[in-house]
Design a protein around this motif. Structure first.
Motif, PDB file in Angstrom:
ATOM      1  N   ILE A   1      36.708   2.050 -64.084  1.00  0.00           N
ATOM      2  CA  ILE A   1      36.005   2.706 -63.005  1.00  0.00           C
ATOM      3  C   ILE A   1      35.609   4.049 -63.139  1.00  0.00           C
ATOM      4  CG2 ILE A   1      36.781   1.262 -61.287  1.00  0.00           C
ATOM      5  CD1 ILE A   1      38.665   3.470 -60.128  1.00  0.00           C
ATOM      6  N   GLY A   2      35.918   4.650 -64.410  1.00  0.00           N
ATOM      7  CA  GLY A   2      35.414   6.002 -64.729  1.00  0.00           C
ATOM      8  C   GLY A   2      36.428   7.161 -64.415  1.00  0.00           C
ATOM      9  N   LEU A   3      37.494   6.895 -63.860  1.00  0.00           N
ATOM     10  CA  LEU A   3      38.433   7.967 -63.967  1.00  0.00           C
ATOM     11  C   LEU A   3      38.829   8.629 -65.156  1.00  0.00           C
ATOM     12  CD1 LEU A   3      40.028   9.556 -61.590  1.00  0.00           C
ATOM     13  CD2 LEU A   3      42.180   8.219 -62.233  1.00  0.00           C
ATOM     14  N   SER A   4      38.755   9.882 -65.372  1.00  0.00           N
ATOM     15  CA  SER A   4      38.980  10.423 -66.660  1.00  0.00           C
ATOM     16  C   SER A   4      39.656  11.789 -66.747  1.00  0.00           C
ATOM     17  CB  SER A   4      37.565  10.793 -67.289  1.00  0.00           C
ATOM     18  OG  SER A   4      36.599  11.592 -66.440  1.00  0.00           O
ATOM     19  N   GLY A   5      39.700  12.298 -67.915  1.00  0.00           N
ATOM     20  CA  GLY A   5      40.608  13.638 -67.911  1.00  0.00           C
ATOM     21  C   GLY A   5      41.994  13.701 -67.477  1.00  0.00           C
ATOM     22  N   ARG A   6      42.362  14.731 -66.805  1.00  0.00           N
ATOM     23  CA  ARG A   6      43.770  14.884 -66.585  1.00  0.00           C
ATOM     24  C   ARG A   6      44.156  14.029 -65.446  1.00  0.00           C
ATOM     25  NH1 ARG A   6      42.182  20.761 -66.797  1.00  0.00           N
ATOM     26  NH2 ARG A   6      43.492  21.463 -68.630  1.00  0.00           N
ATOM     27  N   TRP A   7      43.386  13.522 -64.504  1.00  0.00           N
ATOM     28  CA  TRP A   7      43.765  12.571 -63.482  1.00  0.00           C
ATOM     29  C   TRP A   7      44.085  11.138 -64.111  1.00  0.00           C
ATOM     30  CZ3 TRP A   7      45.840  14.028 -59.395  1.00  0.00           C
ATOM     31  CH2 TRP A   7      45.178  14.918 -58.678  1.00  0.00           C
ATOM     32  N   LEU A   8      43.225  10.749 -65.245  1.00  0.00           N
ATOM     33  CA  LEU A   8      43.443   9.414 -65.474  1.00  0.00           C
ATOM     34  C   LEU A   8      44.753   9.565 -66.250  1.00  0.00           C
ATOM     35  CD1 LEU A   8      42.411   6.597 -66.495  1.00  0.00           C
ATOM     36  CD2 LEU A   8      41.721   7.842 -68.635  1.00  0.00           C
ATOM     37  N   ALA A   9      45.138  10.776 -67.056  1.00  0.00           N
ATOM     38  CA  ALA A   9      46.378  10.836 -67.711  1.00  0.00           C
ATOM     39  C   ALA A   9      47.524  10.714 -67.005  1.00  0.00           C
ATOM     40  CB  ALA A   9      46.176  11.964 -68.456  1.00  0.00           C
ATOM     41  N   LEU A  10      47.325  11.392 -65.694  1.00  0.00           N
ATOM     42  CA  LEU A  10      48.509  11.331 -64.947  1.00  0.00           C
ATOM     43  C   LEU A  10      48.368   9.806 -64.438  1.00  0.00           C
ATOM     44  CD1 LEU A  10      47.670  14.729 -62.932  1.00  0.00           C
ATOM     45  CD2 LEU A  10      49.752  14.136 -64.453  1.00  0.00           C
ATOM     46  N   VAL A  11      47.535   9.350 -63.838  1.00  0.00           N
ATOM     47  CA  VAL A  11      47.877   7.795 -63.196  1.00  0.00           C
ATOM     48  C   VAL A  11      48.256   7.036 -64.135  1.00  0.00           C
ATOM     49  CG1 VAL A  11      46.570   6.052 -62.485  1.00  0.00           C
ATOM     50  CG2 VAL A  11      45.904   8.443 -61.480  1.00  0.00           C
ATOM     51  N   VAL A  12      47.587   6.976 -65.376  1.00  0.00           N
ATOM     52  CA  VAL A  12      47.977   5.861 -66.283  1.00  0.00           C
ATOM     53  C   VAL A  12      49.462   5.998 -66.833  1.00  0.00           C
ATOM     54  CG1 VAL A  12      45.833   5.112 -66.857  1.00  0.00           C
ATOM     55  CG2 VAL A  12      46.789   6.727 -68.393  1.00  0.00           C
ATOM     56  N   LEU A  13      49.725   7.265 -66.969  1.00  0.00           N
ATOM     57  CA  LEU A  13      51.043   7.591 -67.570  1.00  0.00           C
ATOM     58  C   LEU A  13      52.032   7.244 -66.696  1.00  0.00           C
ATOM     59  CD1 LEU A  13      50.430  10.865 -70.087  1.00  0.00           C
ATOM     60  CD2 LEU A  13      51.017   8.257 -70.742  1.00  0.00           C
ATOM     61  N   ALA A  14      51.666   7.578 -65.197  1.00  0.00           N
ATOM     62  CA  ALA A  14      52.640   7.172 -64.106  1.00  0.00           C
ATOM     63  C   ALA A  14      53.028   5.771 -64.102  1.00  0.00           C
ATOM     64  CB  ALA A  14      52.292   7.614 -62.961  1.00  0.00           C
ATOM     65  N   LEU A  15      51.880   4.954 -64.473  1.00  0.00           N
ATOM     66  CA  LEU A  15      51.992   3.650 -64.213  1.00  0.00           C
ATOM     67  C   LEU A  15      52.900   3.104 -65.756  1.00  0.00           C
ATOM     68  CD1 LEU A  15      48.324   2.684 -63.266  1.00  0.00           C
ATOM     69  CD2 LEU A  15      50.327   2.214 -62.089  1.00  0.00           C
ATOM     70  N   ALA A  16      52.687   3.651 -66.867  1.00  0.00           N
ATOM     71  CA  ALA A  16      53.278   3.252 -67.809  1.00  0.00           C
ATOM     72  C   ALA A  16      54.803   3.406 -67.796  1.00  0.00           C
ATOM     73  CB  ALA A  16      52.926   4.079 -69.194  1.00  0.00           C
TER      74      ALA A  16
END
Lengths: 81, 183
Positions: A23-38
């Motif tokens: 959906i286009g989330l990028s940068g630091r926010w994307l990193a924070l979200v997907v690493l928390a999910l991982a």
């Protein structure tokens, strides 16, 4: 939690990871979200697929090691100027 | 007469040596992922441009394939403990088949990169990508063979060891996927 319920959570978390990137989330926010999910997925695999939930003391040790590793990954991921 | 002291390791599910292997593999892949992100700091635009050539949706599908394969392996262990040999073999065959699907999708990504002239030496991103995902794919292949072996043996202890190795492969991928393909 049964292994089937753990699998359903893993599917949902994976779909969420791919969706937030799509959906286009990028940068630091994307990193924070997907690493928390991982992190959540890794905990599920350790505790439910590998049955560490049956050994709480060992599970706590793995959880601490995983937390430190994820913290290091997140720090490196968000350090981009 | 002395009573043997209980060790915290007595609580460990499965074989101790399999856990030593799991921890060793996690340490190797963990160091690789940290190295990847550390080198990315030296060239963020180059890494972002290189990452755009990967199949991120395909990698997401591969994550679904692998966690489903892990689920089948976990169910196979339950079947082994219940003495249901035919069911455990069918579940392990399903897990191995999904491992084959994972390798097929991974091979397609490598083929597309190769066709675009992008190789191991094109950029540091591809060096890390191919080392990490290639090493992981080798573990998937080894895991498929191991699932076949433990399916043939069909004992709870063997299935537990094989499933633990397979879950380690699964665990590495769920950490590798966001780092290499998404962020």
């Amino acid at each position: 939690m049964s292994v089937t319920r753990a699998w359903a959570w893993l599917i949902a978390l994976t779909a969420t990871s791919t969706a937030v990137a799509a959906i286009g989330l990028s940068g630091r926010w994307l990193a924070l979200v997907v690493l928390a999910l991982a992190w959540a997925k890794a905990e599920l695999i350790l505790n439910r697929y590998l049955h560490l939930a049956q050994a709480p003391n060992i599970a706590r040790g793995f959880a601490l090691g995983l937390a430190l590793f994820m913290l290091a990954l997140t720090s490196l991921a968000v350090a981009i100027p | 007469m002395t009573t043997p002291q209980a060790s915290v390791l007595d609580d460990l599910p499965g074989d101790l040596m399999m856990w030593v292997l799991i921890l060793s593999e996690l340490a190797v892949f963990g160091a690789g992922l940290m190295g990847f992100l550390a080198v990315r700091l030296t060239d963020p635009p180059g890494f972002a441009e290189a990452q755009a050539h990967l199949h991120s949706t395909g990698a997401g599908i591969n994550t679904l394939v692998l966690v489903t394969s892990g689920w089948l392996a976990a169910l196979a262990l339950e079947a082994a403990r219940a003495g249901r040999r035919a069911r455990l073999r069918a579940l392990l065959a399903g897990a191995a088949l999904l491992g084959g699907v994972f390798l097929f999708l991974k091979a397609q990504e490598y083929a597309d990169l190769w066709a675009a002239g992008l190789t191991f030496e094109s950029h540091a991103f591809y060096t890390f990508h191919m080392l990490l995902t290639g090493f992981h794919a080798a573990h998937v292949l080894a895991g498929i063979l191991l699932l076949g072996l433990v399916g043939w043996l069909a004992t709870p202890r063997a299935v537990e060891a094989g499933a633990a190795f397979w879950h380690m492969v699964d665990l590495v991928w769920v950490l590798l996927f966001p780092v290499v393909y998404l962020i």
